[in-house]
Motif scaffolding. Structure first.
Motif, mmCIF file in Angstrom:
data_model
loop_
_atom_site.group_PDB
_atom_site.id
_atom_site.type_symbol
_atom_site.label_atom_id
_atom_site.label_comp_id
_atom_site.label_asym_id
_atom_site.label_seq_id
_atom_site.Cartn_x
_atom_site.Cartn_y
_atom_site.Cartn_z
ATOM 1 N N PHE A 1 14.250 35.084 72.745
ATOM 2 C CA PHE A 1 13.401 34.752 71.612
ATOM 3 C C PHE A 1 14.170 35.095 70.346
ATOM 4 O O PHE A 1 14.826 36.142 70.281
ATOM 5 N N VAL A 2 14.067 34.233 69.341
ATOM 6 C CA VAL A 2 14.709 34.452 68.052
ATOM 7 C C VAL A 2 13.629 34.383 66.984
ATOM 8 O O VAL A 2 12.802 33.465 66.986
ATOM 9 N N ALA A 3 13.630 35.355 66.078
ATOM 10 C CA ALA A 3 12.688 35.379 64.956
ATOM 11 C C ALA A 3 13.474 35.346 63.648
ATOM 12 O O ALA A 3 14.558 35.942 63.558
ATOM 13 N N VAL A 4 12.929 34.639 62.645
ATOM 14 C CA VAL A 4 13.565 34.589 61.327
ATOM 15 C C VAL A 4 12.540 34.950 60.259
ATOM 16 O O VAL A 4 11.354 34.710 60.403
ATOM 17 N N GLY A 5 13.042 35.529 59.177
ATOM 18 C CA GLY A 5 12.184 35.901 58.058
ATOM 19 C C GLY A 5 13.021 36.339 56.886
ATOM 20 O O GLY A 5 14.206 36.009 56.784
ATOM 21 N N SER A 6 12.417 37.125 55.998
ATOM 22 C CA SER A 6 13.148 37.568 54.816
ATOM 23 C C SER A 6 12.724 38.969 54.403
ATOM 24 O O SER A 6 11.642 39.444 54.733
ATOM 25 N N TYR A 7 13.640 39.594 53.666
ATOM 26 C CA TYR A 7 13.383 40.907 53.093
ATOM 27 C C TYR A 7 14.360 41.097 51.932
ATOM 28 O O TYR A 7 15.584 41.050 52.109
ATOM 29 N N GLY A 8 13.827 41.294 50.733
ATOM 30 C CA GLY A 8 14.630 41.652 49.570
ATOM 31 C C GLY A 8 15.827 40.779 49.291
ATOM 32 O O GLY A 8 16.919 41.279 49.113
ATOM 33 N N GLY A 9 15.670 39.484 49.288
ATOM 34 C CA GLY A 9 16.775 38.613 48.936
ATOM 35 C C GLY A 9 17.664 38.212 50.090
ATOM 36 O O GLY A 9 18.636 37.500 49.887
ATOM 37 N N GLY B 1 11.762 41.556 75.195
ATOM 38 C CA GLY B 1 10.584 41.895 74.400
ATOM 39 C C GLY B 1 10.511 43.351 73.993
ATOM 40 O O GLY B 1 9.695 43.721 73.163
ATOM 41 N N ALA B 2 11.362 44.195 74.567
ATOM 42 C CA ALA B 2 11.346 45.626 74.244
ATOM 43 C C ALA B 2 12.470 45.989 73.276
ATOM 44 O O ALA B 2 12.254 46.702 72.302
ATOM 45 N N ALA B 3 13.662 45.500 73.536
ATOM 46 C CA ALA B 3 14.819 45.790 72.687
ATOM 47 C C ALA B 3 15.145 44.558 71.847
ATOM 48 O O ALA B 3 15.226 43.448 72.370
ATOM 49 N N TRP B 4 15.308 44.774 70.554
ATOM 50 C CA TRP B 4 15.616 43.691 69.626
ATOM 51 C C TRP B 4 16.945 43.964 68.937
ATOM 52 O O TRP B 4 17.188 45.081 68.481
ATOM 53 N N GLN B 5 17.772 42.959 68.845
ATOM 54 C CA GLN B 5 18.981 43.042 68.039
ATOM 55 C C GLN B 5 18.665 42.381 66.715
ATOM 56 O O GLN B 5 18.187 41.240 66.684
ATOM 57 N N THR B 6 18.869 43.094 65.604
ATOM 58 C CA THR B 6 18.538 42.548 64.288
ATOM 59 C C THR B 6 19.806 42.355 63.467
ATOM 60 O O THR B 6 20.792 43.065 63.641
ATOM 61 N N LEU B 7 19.758 41.379 62.574
ATOM 62 C CA LEU B 7 20.875 41.118 61.684
ATOM 63 C C LEU B 7 20.355 40.493 60.405
ATOM 64 O O LEU B 7 19.182 40.110 60.319
ATOM 65 N N LYS B 8 21.233 40.406 59.413
ATOM 66 C CA LYS B 8 20.880 39.824 58.121
ATOM 67 C C LYS B 8 21.826 38.676 57.815
ATOM 68 O O LYS B 8 22.970 38.673 58.257
ATOM 69 N N LYS B 9 21.323 37.722 57.045
ATOM 70 C CA LYS B 9 22.134 36.601 56.563
ATOM 71 C C LYS B 9 21.770 36.416 55.106
ATOM 72 O O LYS B 9 20.603 36.260 54.768
ATOM 73 N N GLU B 10 22.776 36.442 54.258
ATOM 74 C CA GLU B 10 22.546 36.386 52.822
ATOM 75 C C GLU B 10 21.706 35.176 52.419
ATOM 76 O O GLU B 10 21.893 34.082 52.940
ATOM 77 N N ALA B 11 20.784 35.406 51.491
ATOM 78 C CA ALA B 11 19.921 34.335 51.002
ATOM 79 C C ALA B 11 19.969 34.193 49.488
ATOM 80 O O ALA B 11 19.645 33.146 48.962
ATOM 81 N N LYS B 12 20.335 35.260 48.798
ATOM 82 C CA LYS B 12 20.367 35.266 47.330
ATOM 83 C C LYS B 12 19.056 34.794 46.723
ATOM 84 O O LYS B 12 19.031 34.082 45.732
ATOM 85 N N TYR B 13 17.956 35.150 47.360
ATOM 86 C CA TYR B 13 16.601 34.861 46.893
ATOM 87 C C TYR B 13 16.209 33.391 46.891
ATOM 88 O O TYR B 13 15.092 33.059 46.548
ATOM 89 N N VAL B 14 17.097 32.469 47.242
ATOM 90 C CA VAL B 14 16.734 31.051 47.232
ATOM 91 C C VAL B 14 17.011 30.356 48.561
ATOM 92 O O VAL B 14 16.501 29.266 48.796
ATOM 93 N N LYS B 15 17.796 30.909 49.417
ATOM 94 C CA LYS B 15 18.154 30.275 50.692
ATOM 95 C C LYS B 15 17.435 30.959 51.852
ATOM 96 O O LYS B 15 18.039 31.440 52.792
ATOM 97 N N TYR B 16 16.112 31.022 51.759
ATOM 98 C CA TYR B 16 15.332 31.657 52.818
ATOM 99 C C TYR B 16 15.060 30.701 53.970
ATOM 100 O O TYR B 16 14.630 29.568 53.748
ATOM 101 N N LEU B 17 15.287 31.178 55.194
ATOM 102 C CA LEU B 17 14.877 30.441 56.381
ATOM 103 C C LEU B 17 13.359 30.525 56.466
ATOM 104 O O LEU B 17 12.789 31.605 56.428
#
Length: 174
Positions: free
Chosen positions: A45-53, A63-79
């Motif tokens: 399962f893959v989840a996408v969202g945003s936090y602080g730009g 469902g128990a262990a999640w690997q998280t990462l960030k991808k730059e959005a610069k406040y305008v390129k939100y998935l």
């Protein structure tokens, strides 16, 4: 791989259920983190969202262990939407608050962890949700936008579409 439902939401919430009534493995992120979409494919399962730009992404196989990462959005390129089909995850987004054009874009991944660069797609308005079926992607979005794509990367709007209210979701089935 076990079968289960995944729900995501505000404050980085991620939780799973085998039957839709009993939920477990609650994961919380930071206040303000918002996961907007989740998709299943390739045994994960893959989840996408945003936090602080930035875009936030999370991947789980159990469902128990999640690997998280960030991808730059610069406040305008939100998935803002996510789907799985034809062996890949497709993320869509843009900036619905911009004046003139929301600069819609797409990003793809074969594993949910490594994503292509954002590629702008034609059209003034963003696609909010996508679905895979009959060997094509179909997307819907702001101002009544309806589009199709054979590969998830190149999109073509439906002809003679009149500006309507925003379409917020689409699904495919029999």
């Amino acid at each position: 791989m076990p079968s289960f439902f995944v729900a995501v939401g505000h404050n980085g919430q991620r939780l799973v259920s085998e039957n839709g009534a009993d939920w477990k493995h609650l994961q919380l992120g930071k206040e303000g983190e918002t996961y907007r979409a989740v998709a299943a494919g390739l045994g994960r399962f893959v989840a996408v969202g945003s936090y602080g730009g930035e875009n936030i992404l999370a991947v789980t196989t159990d469902g128990a262990a999640w690997q998280t990462l960030k991808k730059e959005a610069k406040y305008v390129k939100y998935l803002r939407g996510l789907g799985f089909g034809n062996g890949m995850f497709v993320g869509i987004g843009g900036d619905p608050g911009s004046v003139g054009s929301s600069k819609p874009f797409v990003s793809t991944s074969t594993d949910g962890l490594t994503w292509s660069e954002f590629t702008e797609i034609p059209g003034k308005h963003i696609l909010r949700r996508i679905a895979w079926g009959n060997n094509r992607w179909v997307g819907v979005g702001d101002r009544g936008r309806r589009s199709t794509s054979a590969d998830g990367k190149g999109w073509q709007d439906a002809p003679d579409t009149k500006a309507l209210d925003t379409l917020v979701d689409v699904a495919f089935g029999q």
